[in-house]
Write a protein that holds these residues in place. Structure first.
Motif, PDB file in Angstrom:
ATOM      1  N   SER A  10       0.829  -1.197   0.000  1.00  0.00           N
ATOM      2  CA  SER A  10       0.000   0.000   0.000  1.00  0.00           C
ATOM      3  C   SER A  10       0.865   1.249   0.000  1.00  0.00           C
ATOM      4  O   SER A  10       1.603   1.519   0.934  1.00  0.00           O
ATOM      5  CB  SER A  10      -0.904   0.005   1.233  1.00  0.00           C
ATOM      6  N   THR A  12       0.017   4.189   0.332  1.00  0.00           N
ATOM      7  CA  THR A  12      -0.430   5.232   1.233  1.00  0.00           C
ATOM      8  C   THR A  12       0.184   5.090   2.613  1.00  0.00           C
ATOM      9  O   THR A  12       0.023   5.973   3.447  1.00  0.00           O
ATOM     10  CB  THR A  12      -1.957   5.215   1.364  1.00  0.00           C
ATOM     11  N   SER A 126      -6.751  -4.156  -4.584  1.00  0.00           N
ATOM     12  CA  SER A 126      -6.509  -3.348  -3.387  1.00  0.00           C
ATOM     13  C   SER A 126      -5.486  -2.253  -3.666  1.00  0.00           C
ATOM     14  O   SER A 126      -5.630  -1.117  -3.212  1.00  0.00           O
ATOM     15  CB  SER A 126      -6.027  -4.246  -2.246  1.00  0.00           C
ATOM     16  N   ASP A 130      -5.944   1.732  -3.298  1.00  0.00           N
ATOM     17  CA  ASP A 130      -5.020   2.550  -2.499  1.00  0.00           C
ATOM     18  C   ASP A 130      -4.476   3.714  -3.323  1.00  0.00           C
ATOM     19  O   ASP A 130      -4.359   4.844  -2.833  1.00  0.00           O
ATOM     20  CB  ASP A 130      -3.857   1.694  -1.993  1.00  0.00           C
ATOM     21  N   ASP A 134      -5.086   7.887  -2.599  1.00  0.00           N
ATOM     22  CA  ASP A 134      -3.860   8.438  -2.009  1.00  0.00           C
ATOM     23  C   ASP A 134      -3.919   9.970  -2.088  1.00  0.00           C
ATOM     24  O   ASP A 134      -3.797  10.559  -3.162  1.00  0.00           O
ATOM     25  CB  ASP A 134      -2.656   7.897  -2.775  1.00  0.00           C
ATOM     26  N   LYS A 184     -11.810   1.735   2.260  1.00  0.00           N
ATOM     27  CA  LYS A 184     -10.865   0.707   1.814  1.00  0.00           C
ATOM     28  C   LYS A 184     -11.267  -0.659   2.348  1.00  0.00           C
ATOM     29  O   LYS A 184     -11.197  -1.668   1.630  1.00  0.00           O
ATOM     30  CB  LYS A 184      -9.451   1.053   2.260  1.00  0.00           C
TER      31      LYS A 184
END
Length: 692
Positions: A10, A12, A126, A130, A134, A184
């Motif tokens: 991820s 982020t 996913s 993400d 962001d 999310k």
């Protein structure tokens, strides 16, 4: 393990950068022997792909995407190319990996590869979520969008910039930190539930065993394929056998037994999954500021709002109701004549509807769908379809012999315009265990401009037509032939796009079926049809009398046909627009409520759960209405070919360049007006139904 992987990748999460400095400094590459390690426009050797190859390819793609996006976010001297242009290129690479993973999950005979495909699809999904949520990345892109250079953009660059910004907003980037995490979580859970729904559906291997006497009415060629040594018949319950049994089995008990099995596929696991999906999608829609999930989904479509779709569907339901009721009365007469019950006004059993529809076509119009099937062998139909599409669209298809594919029987073709390679498509036409059970035109990759040249599109026609045997070729019904032409229209839409940007390759969702539905119209022309419709044994051309009979019956059941399509559209829209968390829907009762409200015919079969194997409400929620919505545009566009000639290449080329190749590079209403020479209308659609 999956959640750890997602956490690691991820972008982020700042911990990714802090903990992987050493990895980030390395130039991560795929192993040379990995089949996915190919140069631009080199085909992937799918026959050699295993689960480890896919895992390595996906990790490579994710690692490089994270590295490139971090560089984008850290850039100070920004311009269009290193913000939106770069972002579009990165998403293209992720999407290509994701589509390879998801498609292999749907078609691979290798259980390990299917499992890795599913897992990889979830991970990449996913990552995409993400990326699109962001805030730091969004701020960097927005900083260019609001600059003088950004405000001065025009044409495709501006359309790309606007589309990207809108996608970020739809993905929760403007939410609070707490709500964003909730978004999310919901998105991940929805994707996992959806994947499990698909797995459950594709794992079903249901069969119906019947005796020789119970097989009365079934076509001889059909019976031959499923006869056992003891004289009984073992019929797989899937999309390729539904019509032959439902329309022809003389025994009502057999029809009921078959349909019960067909409508209950996946019910053991998928009913609870669907309830969970509906609830979580409702939460997501409300989290994004909408009254329902349908409102959230439709915002990006031509329809824009649920209210607009409800009005559209209700108007058609009302317009077709009288005709449908007359057709029901006619079916009762057919039933009563066969059963010698002249005064019976009782409802027709749901499992008998298709049988009596077919009997009406046979007795009143002389239409024998099974007899027509003998004139539609798959190979001949493919050749005829290819000839038509090539002539109309100015393209050439070349089969690749001994292509490296994921299963026996899969074929690969290259698409050329002159000497220029425009794309590739695969044909995977017949059912096998664990393969996706529906019919699709799917993409492996979209067209996209790169610094190495143009990266051509790759697509897959996934079908479940009747398999050939040592005695018989695959023989299509006219309905299946229409499906073949329809799905190949999706393939041609993929091949036609030549735009520079990945993000602009797809049309609005509720227009997407129109570019496939239009091609079904050519099958209504005898000159076109007779060019390839030839008896599989004698080579005799489809008799004109059979064609004429079919044309006379074209709208004999159009009211009921539209009402059936509307029934599915009402169901889809109801579960995603009228969900009440205080009093959740009973997804079985909903079928009965819709039938009662429509007031035409009861199709619900007690004890069955059609929704458990209906892929659209799982994978394509709030989409079913678009089959009807799109057909309005399909029939309108077809009027240009009726005016200029069905085989007019000039019109076909205009259609390809103005409509098929458009995606969202140009406002669809403007593209339609440019092709038609006028604003679009619904007159041709209404006429096609016999409702004018």
């Amino acid at each position: 393990m999956r959640f750890n992987t997602l956490f690691f990748y991820s972008i982020t999460l700042s911990i990714f950068i802090a903990c992987t400095n050493q990895t980030a400094d390395q130039n991560i590459e795929m192993s040379a022997e990995n089949p996915f390690n190919v140069d631009i426009n080199e085909p992937i050797a799918y026959a050699e792909v295993n689960a480890k190859h896919l895992e390595e390819y996906v990790r490579f793609t994710m690692d490089h995407a994270v590295k490139e996006l971090n560089a984008l976010k850290g850039s100070n001297d920004i311009n269009f190319d290193n913000t939106f242009g770069k972002y579009d290129a990165i998403l293209n690479k992720i999407s290509k990996a994701k589509r390879n993973a998801s498609n292999l999950f749907l078609v691979s005979p290798d259980s390990l590869l299917r499992a890795k495909g599913n897992q990889s699809d979830l991970s990449l999904d996913s990552l995409m979520k993400d990326i699109r949520s962001d805030k730091e990345l969004f701020d960097k892109l927005q900083s260019f969008a609001t600059s003088e250079n950004g405000k001065a953009l025009q044409g495709l660059k501006k359309r790309l910039m606007d589309a990207v910004i809108n996608n970020f907003k739809r993905s929760g980037v403007a939410l609070s930190a707490l709500d964003l995490e909730h978004y999310k979580t919901l998105s991940t859970e929805i994707k996992q539930l959806s994947s499990q729904f698909t797995s459950n559906m594709n794992a079903v291997n249901e069969v119906l065993v019947i005796s020789e006497e119970q097989a009365n009415g079934l076509p001889d060629n059909f019976k031959y394929q499923y006869k056992r040594e003891n004289g009984d018949y073992e019929i797989p319950v899937n999309n390729s056998t539904r019509d032959p049994v439902s329309e022809n089995a003389e025994s009502s008990a057999v029809r009921k037994a078959y349909l019960s099995k067909f409508l209950n596929r996946g019910a053991d696991g998928n009913l609870l999954i669907l309830d969970d999906l509906i609830g979580k999608r409702h939460q997501l829609g409300q989290l994004m500021g909408y009254d329902s999930y349908a409102a959230y989904e439709l915002k990006k479509n031509m329809a824009k709002t649920p209210d607009q779709v409800w009005k559209f569907l209700n108007a058609l339901a009302e317009a077709s109701k009288d005709k449908a009721l007359k057709e029901v009365a006619e079916l009762k007469m057919v039933r009563n004549s066969e059963q010698n019950t002249p005064n019976d006004d009782s409802p027709i059993n749901p499992w008998d509807i298709a049988y009596f529809q077919n009997l009406l076509l046979k007795t009143k119009y002389g239409v024998d769908t099974e007899k027509m099937r003998d004139y539609f062998p798959m190979e001949s139909c493919l050749n005829g379809m290819f000839d038509l599409y090539q002539r109309l669209l100015g393209l050439t298809f070349k089969k690749i012999e001994n292509a490296s594919v994921w299963a026996d029987g899969v074929e690969l073709y290259e698409v050329y315009e002159g000497d220029t390679l425009r794309g590739r498509f695969y044909l995977d036409l017949f059912p096998r265990p664990h393969k996706e059970t529906w019919f699709y035109g799917l993409r492996f990759s979209k067209g996209h401009q790169t610094n190495k040249g143009y990266d051509i599109p790759n697509a897959l026609l996934l079908g479940n037509f009747t398999k050939p045997t040592t005695k018989l070729p695959s023989l299509l019904s006219f309905s299946e032939l229409s499906i073949l032409f329809h799905e190949f229209g999706h393939i041609m839409t993929s091949m036609a796009y030549q735009g520079p940007y990945f993000t602009l390759a797809d049309s609005e969702e509720d227009f997407g079926e129109a570019t496939s539905q239009i091609f079904e119209n050519w099958l209504e022309d005898y000159t076109v049809l007779s060019a390839f419709a030839k008896h599989y044994e004698t080579g005799a051309i489809l008799p004109k009398t059979l064609y004429d009979n079919k044309q006379r019956a074209k709208n004999a059941l159009s009211g009921l046909s539209l009402q059936r399509g509307l029934r599915f559209a009402f169901y889809d829209l109801s579960i995603y627009d009228r969900y009440n968390p205080v009093k959740p829907l009973n997804t079985d009762q909903l079928w009965q409520d819709i039938d009662a409200n429509m007031g035409v015919i009861d199709r619900y079969m007690e004890g069955t759960h059609r929704q458990a194997s209906w892929i659209h409400i799982n994978t394509y929620p709030v989409y079913t209405y678009s089959y009807i919505w799109s057909r309005v545009y399909a029939q309108d566009m077809f009027t240009e070919f009726e005016k200029n000639g069905l085989l007019d290449t000039e019109t076909g080329m205009r259609y390809r360049k103005l409509i098929l190749a458009n995606g969202t590079q140009r406002d669809i209403h403007k593209a339609l007006e440019a092709f038609l020479g006028r604003p679009s209308n619904n007159m041709a659609y209404i006429e096609s139904l016999g409702l004018d």
